[in-house]
Design an enzyme around this catalytic site. Structure first.
Site, PDB file in Angstrom:
ATOM      1  N   GLY A   1     -17.479  68.322  15.133  1.00 13.42           N
ATOM      2  CA  GLY A   1     -16.142  68.245  14.310  1.00 13.42           C
ATOM      3  C   GLY A   1     -14.853  67.007  14.990  1.00 13.42           C
ATOM      4  O   GLY A   1     -14.771  67.322  13.816  1.00 13.42           O
TER       5      GLY A   1
ATOM      6  N   VAL B   1     -15.431  64.087  12.130  1.00 19.48           N
ATOM      7  CA  VAL B   1     -14.795  64.805  10.984  1.00 19.48           C
ATOM      8  C   VAL B   1     -13.569  64.357  11.101  1.00 19.48           C
ATOM      9  O   VAL B   1     -12.660  63.531  10.503  1.00 19.48           O
ATOM     10  CB  VAL B   1     -15.388  66.101  10.048  1.00 19.48           C
ATOM     11  CG1 VAL B   1     -14.932  66.302   8.988  1.00 19.48           C
ATOM     12  CG2 VAL B   1     -17.108  65.757  10.489  1.00 19.48           C
ATOM     13  N   HIS B   2     -12.605  64.942  11.899  1.00 18.76           N
ATOM     14  CA  HIS B   2     -10.938  65.311  11.598  1.00 18.76           C
ATOM     15  C   HIS B   2     -10.199  63.982  12.392  1.00 18.76           C
ATOM     16  O   HIS B   2      -9.421  63.463  11.496  1.00 18.76           O
ATOM     17  CB  HIS B   2     -11.232  65.892  13.370  1.00 18.76           C
ATOM     18  CG  HIS B   2      -9.509  66.323  13.810  1.00 18.76           C
ATOM     19  ND1 HIS B   2      -8.667  67.270  13.031  1.00 18.76           N
ATOM     20  CD2 HIS B   2      -8.653  65.719  15.248  1.00 18.76           C
ATOM     21  CE1 HIS B   2      -7.633  67.055  13.883  1.00 18.76           C
ATOM     22  NE2 HIS B   2      -7.899  65.976  14.925  1.00 18.76           N
ATOM     23  N   PHE B   3     -11.638  62.811  12.964  1.00 21.40           N
ATOM     24  CA  PHE B   3     -11.091  61.474  13.572  1.00 21.40           C
ATOM     25  C   PHE B   3     -11.171  60.973  11.812  1.00 21.40           C
ATOM     26  O   PHE B   3      -9.953  60.178  11.512  1.00 21.40           O
ATOM     27  CB  PHE B   3     -11.527  60.873  14.383  1.00 21.40           C
ATOM     28  CG  PHE B   3     -11.340  59.032  15.118  1.00 21.40           C
ATOM     29  CD1 PHE B   3     -10.050  59.202  15.389  1.00 21.40           C
ATOM     30  CD2 PHE B   3     -11.867  58.674  13.965  1.00 21.40           C
ATOM     31  CE1 PHE B   3      -9.560  57.792  15.222  1.00 21.40           C
ATOM     32  CE2 PHE B   3     -11.548  56.846  14.675  1.00 21.40           C
ATOM     33  CZ  PHE B   3     -10.627  56.808  14.765  1.00 21.40           C
TER      34      PHE B   3
END
Ligand code: HEM
Ligand code: SF4
Ligand code: SF4
Lengths: 266, 204
Positions: free
Chosen positions: B161, B164-166
């Protein structure tokens, strides 16, 4: 020539509970004995400790109204497929020697305790002071120098025998046959096939009920440990790789999101 | 040049975000050192295996605490509304930068809300399972057998997660990183990415 696998046979029918092996183990491994818990039994203490690697369990048993003890030596089983080793994250902290001995190298141990969870026999013990795990080494140092392990050397009744595993399997079968002749119909060998065989084997009078001796019925590496150290690694590694590659492809195909009206001043 | 005139994240929000992010990275990399003997060399970067074993749980604990602070602050704003559900159903369009048919989003879009819930849930289970693995001599065997499986599963989910967030916050949506560092965004940025929120805060 591959090294022969060494083994220890415990013929529980010959154990008289003298505890000489406990003392020999403490002596050879230079272990200080700290008086443990006294709970009204003949057993030295309830459990193994980081500085007590070999315990004779005095399992109380009643057969046709007759009390008896089912003595069972409790120590590392030196599994062919050791759950401790499977679980350990630190290279070199647990080594499986060519002769089958599973040895803990405290210098490399980080004290995570994973091996305690991986072991089907609940053997490794974490020292609260040194933060390292300890257990029976099958006197790896003595064996390497051509001697027999200290417990075996000291046993007065031939309950303990040391030698090549193949020889001892035969001896175990002979002893089982003798016990059967003596009327112990349920006599048999306990050697943990579920963990690829253990290099510490037992002859039991009640082989169909090893629990009576405090031995697990069908020892296996716990499935959660196998899943954790096997498929989970590959699934997770693939997922990481997939996410990284996916992000890269996304950027190359679609690029960044655009911000409109960027010149508008609020 | 446009001015960054709108405050997107307050000082307190930025502090709790970056505290938890740094603790997360520390916990993730020290955790990865134990993930496989092949990654054990990573422990050398963090002071050796014994240090990692001793400090990873503390890093994790501080991460959980910082996340707890964020959770309390944001949980109210992270409830999914009808627009978010439409947004999520059409998120494949969002991924392709197709704007037609996408509902306007509030302060956080459906994807960000899902990220919030994913990270909160995995942090909760990381904490639970982590506490169990921390004290192998105290925790019952049955609990340890579950925890050694649950902890790396949640770690993998949260690290995935975070990847993806990064990506979203650096490359995919320029301007986001600035919002979390300096706290401010331009009106255009707000309008483009969080239209509903823009109208609320700017009154336009
Ligand atoms: C929330 C509080 C946390 C606690 C109490 C905790 C505790 C632990 C403990 C005790 C271990 C065993 C080894 C060691 O002590 O270093 C461990 C392993 C690990 N932790 Fe954590 N941890 C926490 C959070 C996290 C976080 C946030 C991550 C990263 C996403 C993480 C990833 C890992 C990984 C990958 C391992 C190795 C798992 C394996 O061996 O397969 N942990 N954790
Ligand atoms: S009995 Fe336990 S500690 Fe001994 S080799 Fe088997 S798994 Fe390892
Ligand atoms: S406690 Fe030591 S021997 Fe046991 S798994 Fe951890 S590093 Fe390996």
């Amino acid at each position: 020539m591959p090294a022969t696998t060494v083994a220890k046979l415990v013929d529980t029918s010959l154990c008289i509970g003298c505890k000489a092996c406990e003392v020999a183990c403490q002596e050879w491994n230079d272990q200080e004995f700290t008086l443990g818990v006294f709970n009204n039994t003949y057993q030295t203490q309830p459990d193994l400790t980081p500085s007590f690697w070999n315990l004779i369990k005095f399992n109380e048993h009643v057969d046709d109204g007759v009390n008896s003890w089912l003595m069972a030596k409790y120590q590392c089983m030196h599994c062919a497929d050791p759950g401790c080793l499977k679980a350990c994250p630190a290279p070199g902290a647990i080594v499986q020697l060519p002769n089958g001995i599973v040895d803990f190298k405290q210098d490399n141990c980080i004290g995570c305790g994973y091996c305690i969870t991986g072991c089907p026999f609940d053997v490794p013990r974490l020292s609260p002071t040194s933060k390292k795990v300890y257990k029976c080494s099958l006197c790896s140092d003595r064996v390497g120098a051509g001697m027999t392990p200290a417990c075996i050397r000291t046993c007065p009744t031939n309950c303990l025998t040391f030698g090549s595993r193949t020889d001892l399997v035969q001896l175990a079968q002979i002893r089982t046959a003798e016990l059967k002749e003596d009327g112990f119909k349920d006599a048999g060998v306990y050697d943990g096939p579920g963990v690829g065989g253990t290099n510490v084997m037992y002859v039991l009078k009640h082989a169909s009920e090893p629990e009576k001796y405090g031995l697990p019925k069908d020892p296996r590496i716990p499935w959660t440990v196998s899943l954790w150290k096997g498929p989970l690694k590959w699934v997770a590694n693939a997922a990481f790789l997939g996410t990284a590659v996916g992000a890269m492809l996304h950027y190359l195909k679609f690029g960044p999101k655009e911000t409109h009206d960027d010149d508008e001043v609020a | 040049m446009t001015t960054k005139s709108l405050e997107r994240f307050s000082f307190a929000e930025r502090v709790s975000h970056w505290t938890s992010a740094l603790c997360f990275l520390y916990a993730a990399f020290t955790g990865l050192a134990l993930w496989s003997p092949r990654l054990f060399w990573l422990s050398g970067v963090f002071g050796g295996g014994e240090t990692v074993r001793a400090w990873h749980p503390w890093g994790g604990l501080f991460f959980a605490l910082a996340l707890g602070v964020m959770f309390r602050r944001w949980v109210g704003q992270m409830q999914l509304d009808e627009d978010d559900e439409i947004w999520l159903a059409k998120s494949h369009l969002y991924a392709q930068h197709i704007e037609a048919g996408m509902p306007e989003t509030g302060r956080f879009n459906g994807g960000q809300k899902m990220m919030f819930w994913l990270q909160s849930a995995s942090a909760f289970f990381l904490l639970l399972s982590g506490l169990v693995i921390w004290f192998p001599e105290v925790a019952p065997r049955s609990a340890r057998l579950i925890a050694i499986l649950l902890h790396p599963i949640c770690a993998a989910v949260s690290m995935g997660g975070i990847m993806v967030h990064f990506y979203m916050s650096t490359l995919a949506v320029p301007g986001s990183m600035g919002a979390m560092i300096g706290g401010k965004v331009t009106a255009g940025w707000a309008k483009s990415h969080h239209g509903k929120w823009f109208r609320e805060v700017s009154g336009r």
